[in-house]
Design an enzyme around this catalytic site. Sequence first.
Site, PDB file in Angstrom:
ATOM      1  N   ASP A  57       0.963  -0.934  -0.140  1.00 26.16           N
ATOM      2  CA  ASP A  57      -0.023   0.041  -0.088  1.00 26.16           C
ATOM      3  C   ASP A  57       1.073   1.256  -0.056  1.00 26.16           C
ATOM      4  OD1 ASP A  57       0.985  -0.070   2.451  1.00 26.16           O
ATOM      5  OD2 ASP A  57      -1.217  -0.140   3.496  1.00 26.16           O
ATOM      6  N   SER A  58       2.298   1.018   0.195  1.00 24.51           N
ATOM      7  CA  SER A  58       3.053   2.086  -0.190  1.00 24.51           C
ATOM      8  C   SER A  58       3.075   2.813  -1.504  1.00 24.51           C
ATOM      9  CB  SER A  58       4.568   1.627   0.039  1.00 24.51           C
ATOM     10  OG  SER A  58       4.715   0.492  -0.560  1.00 24.51           O
ATOM     11  N   ASP A  96      -1.135  -6.160  -0.636  1.00 21.87           N
ATOM     12  CA  ASP A  96      -1.566  -5.709   0.870  1.00 21.87           C
ATOM     13  C   ASP A  96      -3.010  -5.460   0.993  1.00 21.87           C
ATOM     14  OD1 ASP A  96       0.173  -4.952   2.983  1.00 21.87           O
ATOM     15  OD2 ASP A  96       1.281  -3.309   1.963  1.00 21.87           O
ATOM     16  N   LYS A 126      -1.208  -9.535   2.589  1.00 26.70           N
ATOM     17  CA  LYS A 126      -0.804  -9.033   3.835  1.00 26.70           C
ATOM     18  C   LYS A 126      -1.543  -8.132   4.679  1.00 26.70           C
ATOM     19  CE  LYS A 126       2.755  -5.844   4.093  1.00 26.70           C
ATOM     20  NZ  LYS A 126       2.273  -4.862   5.310  1.00 26.70           N
ATOM     21  N   GLU A 128      -1.764  -5.798   8.395  1.00 22.87           N
ATOM     22  CA  GLU A 128      -1.120  -5.433   9.804  1.00 22.87           C
ATOM     23  C   GLU A 128      -2.132  -5.652  10.851  1.00 22.87           C
ATOM     24  OE1 GLU A 128      -0.207  -1.191   9.402  1.00 22.87           O
ATOM     25  OE2 GLU A 128       0.690  -1.341   7.517  1.00 22.87           O
ATOM     26  N   GLU A 195       8.430  -4.546  11.284  1.00 24.35           N
ATOM     27  CA  GLU A 195       9.298  -3.079  10.847  1.00 24.35           C
ATOM     28  C   GLU A 195       9.642  -2.411  11.807  1.00 24.35           C
ATOM     29  OE1 GLU A 195       7.925   0.751   8.149  1.00 24.35           O
ATOM     30  OE2 GLU A 195       6.610  -1.231   8.314  1.00 24.35           O
TER      31      GLU A 195
END
Length: 283
Positions: A57-58, A96, A126, A128, A195
């Site tokens: 998502d970056s 993501d 992925k 979080e 991270e």
Amino acid sequence: MSTTQKNITVDARPKRQATAKNIAAMKGTTPIVCLTAYITPMAARLDKHCDLLLVGDSVGMVLYGMDSTLGVDLEMMIRHGRAVCRGAEQALVVIDLPFGTYEESKEQAFRNAARALSETGAGAVKLEGGREMAETVRFLSTRGIPVLGHVGLMPQSVHAHGGYAARGRSVDEWQPIIDDAIAIAEAGAFAVVLEGVAEPLARKVTEAVPCPVIGIGASNACDGQILVTEDMLGLFAINPKFVKRFAEIGRDIEAAIGGYAEEVRSRAFPAEEHTYKMRGSNS
């Protein structure tokens, strides 16, 4: 086909797409090589060197100029996921799940994860979160959706945690992060991204969980590493502490554009060799 596309060199080895199971089996062996990818030509170049390509998502910050990842939606991730899967033949492609597409319930997470995989051809998603997401990870993994976890510094929670500062830099912060990683691994994640944590904590987490730990700003104690490709290639002026620049393409791009502009203004480009002639004419 453009010149750029013609010049893409794809490894001639037979297609053997990696799976989440392959990545999980790399725990404690050869370090896992991971990078982000958002477009087809970059994915094709990264594919022969990487075990895993993350459609992160970056993309919102790298390609769209957003201030954070929070404005990224599922449609954007699917669009770039398709592009990356067109270029990747060997690496596992992971999508993501963006903010707001999985936190509400495990059923919401399944619907969006299933859509992301079915519409892109990627091999995993992925998400979080630590202990609070363990039930969701278990729900997905037991229903055939491989999950890459993400603990430590979590960009989608930047507002709740007060910024992008590294985590675990004092011992009293360690246990919650260790517990998060263990919970996600026990719930069925095939690997966990860790991270922005101090090296001793990264070592503890890597030793504590049975699945691979992929670090970003978490030292070489992890089972593998991931970076944003454009960061390690030097596209941006800002350089996070944990990023080593392996090239300076930003500087090279500016030099190339400057050269182009100068030649256009001086009429040096296009030259004769770049100009079409009339058919049958030798001059």
